[in-house]
Design a protein around this motif. Structure first.
Motif, short mmCIF file in Angstrom:
data_model
loop_
_atom_site.label_atom_id
_atom_site.label_comp_id
_atom_site.label_asym_id
_atom_site.label_seq_id
_atom_site.Cartn_x
_atom_site.Cartn_y
_atom_site.Cartn_z
N VAL A 148 0.94 -1.19 -0.06
CA VAL A 148 -0.10 -0.09 -0.16
C VAL A 148 0.88 1.19 -0.10
O VAL A 148 1.74 1.48 1.04
N VAL A 149 0.62 2.21 -1.06
CA VAL A 149 1.65 3.41 -1.10
C VAL A 149 0.46 4.54 -0.79
O VAL A 149 -0.81 4.63 -1.27
N THR A 150 0.82 5.33 0.09
CA THR A 150 -0.12 6.18 0.87
C THR A 150 0.40 7.33 1.93
O THR A 150 1.67 6.75 2.11
N PRO A 151 -0.16 8.47 1.92
CA PRO A 151 0.39 9.18 3.12
C PRO A 151 -0.12 8.44 4.41
O PRO A 151 -1.38 7.96 4.49
N ASP A 152 0.75 8.60 5.38
CA ASP A 152 0.44 7.85 6.51
C ASP A 152 -0.50 8.72 7.50
O ASP A 152 0.17 9.48 8.38
N ASN A 153 -1.73 9.08 7.42
CA ASN A 153 -2.62 9.82 8.07
C ASN A 153 -3.73 9.25 8.64
O ASN A 153 -4.78 9.94 8.87
N GLY A 154 -3.61 7.91 8.83
CA GLY A 154 -4.82 7.11 9.36
C GLY A 154 -5.23 6.17 8.17
O GLY A 154 -6.09 5.11 8.65
N SER A 155 -4.88 6.15 7.10
CA SER A 155 -5.55 5.34 5.94
C SER A 155 -4.99 3.97 6.23
O SER A 155 -5.67 2.97 5.60
N LEU A 156 -4.22 3.79 7.05
CA LEU A 156 -3.77 2.38 7.21
C LEU A 156 -4.46 1.74 8.50
O LEU A 156 -3.99 0.66 8.69
N THR A 157 -4.97 2.32 9.17
CA THR A 157 -5.65 1.96 10.39
C THR A 157 -6.30 0.56 10.40
O THR A 157 -5.91 -0.67 10.97
N LEU A 158 -7.28 0.30 9.37
CA LEU A 158 -8.01 -0.83 9.31
C LEU A 158 -7.02 -1.97 8.54
O LEU A 158 -7.38 -3.18 8.73
N VAL A 159 -6.07 -1.68 7.63
CA VAL A 159 -5.28 -2.80 7.08
C VAL A 159 -4.22 -3.17 8.15
O VAL A 159 -4.28 -4.38 8.32
N ALA A 160 -3.89 -2.32 9.17
CA ALA A 160 -3.00 -2.91 10.15
C ALA A 160 -3.77 -3.94 11.01
O ALA A 160 -3.63 -4.99 11.39
N ASP A 161 -5.01 -3.75 11.29
CA ASP A 161 -5.97 -4.51 12.20
C ASP A 161 -6.37 -5.94 11.16
O ASP A 161 -6.52 -6.94 11.96
N LYS A 162 -6.75 -5.67 9.79
CA LYS A 162 -7.04 -6.87 9.19
C LYS A 162 -5.94 -7.48 8.33
O LYS A 162 -5.74 -8.81 8.81
N GLN A 163 -5.05 -6.82 7.69
CA GLN A 163 -4.26 -7.65 6.98
C GLN A 163 -2.83 -7.61 7.72
O GLN A 163 -2.11 -8.79 7.65
N GLY A 164 -2.86 -6.78 8.60
CA GLY A 164 -1.47 -6.75 9.35
C GLY A 164 -0.26 -6.18 8.58
O GLY A 164 -0.10 -6.46 7.15
N ILE A 165 0.68 -5.49 9.24
CA ILE A 165 1.82 -4.75 8.64
C ILE A 165 2.99 -5.65 8.86
O ILE A 165 3.28 -5.74 10.01
N ARG A 166 3.62 -5.84 7.72
CA ARG A 166 4.98 -6.64 8.04
C ARG A 166 6.02 -5.54 8.04
O ARG A 166 6.85 -5.62 8.96
N GLU A 167 6.18 -4.57 7.19
CA GLU A 167 7.16 -3.62 7.08
C GLU A 167 6.77 -2.20 6.61
O GLU A 167 5.76 -2.27 5.62
N ILE A 168 7.17 -1.35 6.93
CA ILE A 168 6.88 0.05 6.35
C ILE A 168 8.27 0.81 6.09
O ILE A 168 9.20 0.79 6.94
N ARG A 169 8.05 1.50 4.90
CA ARG A 169 9.36 2.33 4.51
C ARG A 169 8.73 3.56 3.96
O ARG A 169 7.66 3.80 3.49
N GLN A 170 9.62 4.56 4.31
CA GLN A 170 9.26 6.12 3.86
C GLN A 170 9.62 6.26 2.46
O GLN A 170 10.94 5.56 2.18
#
Lengths: 305, 305, 305
Positions: free
Chosen positions: A116-138
């Protein structure tokens, strides 16, 4: 150029296999979502930039009709869609009220193997809870930014996100080349988690109103309702209370049915939706409109036997 | 068939390379825009006709939500999008109030190396001014018209423009085979050009309202405002006057900011948009609605220090 | 692995030719239509499922803006679009008020060589009349259903129709592998057939209002009007009566013109549309809105000299 026929033939095999593999494997689909609508030229500009990176890229739309600036909806759309797409698919999500300020531009690799390519402004909230986040890169914008766009500050969706997403989807860059690894911590929106109450009911929040049908989506998993001993097979009527900011808006017993066609036209029903979560609808009607129900962090729902 | 292994292997190399080259080079994307909306079957019919020409053609949408019969908007959409797409991309633009009458059907090659297939009814106005026109050819409908469509007079978008655009994009025809070369003169819509005033201000027109945000787009380049000695870095408040048919509608000093997030929620701002032209917006709001401003040839804007 | 250079080279040729043929021939486009709108994640989920079947599948949209639950419109859209697409194209049409009940899920092969994947609830009515139906097979959901979706009962569009359509379009299955052959009999919606009246007029029904223009579409073929001795070349004014549930709503003589531009701005006209059927429009206006005319089974139209 070729010393022996063997070398030549081997070369031919390599090219042929490479062509085939290239077409089939090394490119991933790019999937765009935003609050840009489809009336304007914005989405088309993003696609043009992506095709400048790789002319044969497959580009698809999730939706561009997210309510303007509604980061919660952006998150909801991603989390509800990602799992249906092939591993490696690159999602670009642009709902960006803070464009040009110092929110981070990131690429996330999910535990499901999507990007997922996105500004980190809350848009990843439900992705973190559902799919889970392995790694984040700026995103390192000194490398991953459309050449010539440095003086534009208002359309990162095109100049940074679509450009970087296309490069990743086309395998022009690997995930490691997006930019520096960040701590695995995203900006999160607060919302009511689903849980079982001591009196035997369950509580959760109304996460979405599905348009154009007006179906109500909750975050209560079917399994929580199963645990109450309720099943569509029983034709049971379940007590439903919907509250806005703590004040009841809807209180009624309605049928828990397997699908819309199992209740009368115009009748409300409780059902398990395609994501295995509890929803409310009116058969051939619009639940949200009929009962004045909306979605958001301050809308909660309680179910009881 | 093959006399030596060398011939055979060489043949294999040629096929493999051809396959690869074919996929990568000889086809260009086809990009459609119109006032047809996406509710009807019109756009899908155009795409079907295009895929009948070449099954693997890449087809994209610019927008189909141009206001019905608004040729100015058609022109605005083209001019603002073309530059982001790869050279050789074929744009089909169909806003055609005169379908069936004697307006010319043309294909234009721009100075930027893109193609536009359109009725010559004003839709090329802003393309001529921004991208520039290298050559114009009139579509020879005895060749470039969907076979069997001769008795249909109301859907040239499908029968002539999509068909011809697809043939050009798929390299079934070269640009020279579109039809006869015309004088490099298009039908032009009249509008207020941006210019510096003697008293030191600048004037231009409001070319567009960006939906769904309600941002106001002008045709005043950032460079004209730079020349006034104004910069977002100064946090300067600029005097803005918007007039409709010569009568002032909006008169206010507003901040010239680098992006939306630099002013308060609900506050208006002047900014340089993604095309390096001056725009007006309200942070997290709708400028056009809030201040009753519209776009068009009779809407002008004046900026002063 | 290879005993001689000849084998090796032959293998290379086979791979190269296979790659090329695969890209060009064995895959067909998948075309989706529904009443889901494009605001939600439903269409994107269908596309993700389809691309999981075959990552390089070409997917297009007919429209997702069919009026919710309006099976007639679903049928109208299919019948008016299919002919423009290459033979073998697979259409998935999902307007499914009875999802989860016992309506049959079918794939139809038309006499024109196209495929339609749909619930058999009336959506094939106009396809049967226009394209003709060669064979109907019921989808065998033990094979043709997205793996893991067995417990979901509310989104057959994604789990059954998109999945099966993608498998057919990608040649993962042949038509024969869809499921058992059914009697060639579909669920039909009743509507007024066009016919010549004894007094010399013709009668038919209003099948559609084309948006956003508000053009009225009838099911009266141009040939029936030709047979009355009427032609656009005559500049003839034809008597038109439109009735709703038997009660006249519109009675007026209007010009039979070759296209919109042949009558004054704001004037109504009768014309032969792009499907060679009779339509009514207002030049640069909206006939349906101006004269309060709608479409449906209870709206009839009568034409007379």
């Amino acid at each position: 150029m070729f010393r022996t026929l063997g070398q030549l033939a081997t070369f031919a095999v390599i090219i042929a296999v490479t062509t085939s593999a290239y077409a089939d494997k090394s490119r991933q689909a790019l999937v765009l979502s935003s609050d840009f609508g489809t009336t304007e030229r914005f989405v088309a500009s993003m696609k043009g930039v992506a095709l400048n990176v790789e002319p044969n890229l497959q580009i698809h739309d999730l939706t561009h009709h997210i309510e303007p600036f509604n980061v919660w909806q952006a998150s909801y759309m991603l989390a509800g869609t990602i799992d249906y797409w092939p591993e490696g698919t690159v999602f670009v999500s642009v709902v960006d009220p803070g464009v040009g300020t110092d929110r981070k531009s990131v690429v996330v690799k999910t535990r499901t193997g999507h990007y997922v390519v996105t500004p980190d402004n809350g848009s990843l909230t439900l992705v973190a809870d559902k799919q889970g986040i392995r790694e984040i890169r700026q995103i390192d914008e000194t490398i991953n930014r459309r050449p010539g766009s440095e003086s534009s500050h208002t359309f990162h969706g095109r100049d940074v996100y679509a450009f970087t997403g296309a490069r990743l989807a086309a395998a022009v860059i690997q995930f490691e080349e997006v930019g520096p690894l960040l701590e695995p911590k995203i900006v999160r929106l607060r919302y009511q988690q689903p849980k079982r109450l001591e009196d035997g009911g369950v509580v959760g929040s109304i996460t979405h109103i599905e348009m154009p049908f007006g179906n109500v989506v909750t975050n209560i998993p079917k399994s929580l309702v199963d645990a109450l001993g309720l099943s569509p097979a029983d034709n049971a009527a379940v007590f439903v209370e919907i509250s806005h900011a703590g004040k009841p808006v809807f209180q009624q017993r309605i049928q828990y049915a397997q699908s819309f066609g199992h209740v009368d036209h115009g009748a409300p029903l409780l059902y398990s939706d395609s994501l295995q979560t509890i929803g409310l609808a009116v058969n051939s009607g619009d639940f949200a409109q009929q009962y004045k129900v909306q979605a958001g962090a301050d809308w909660t729902i309680r179910l009881a036997k």
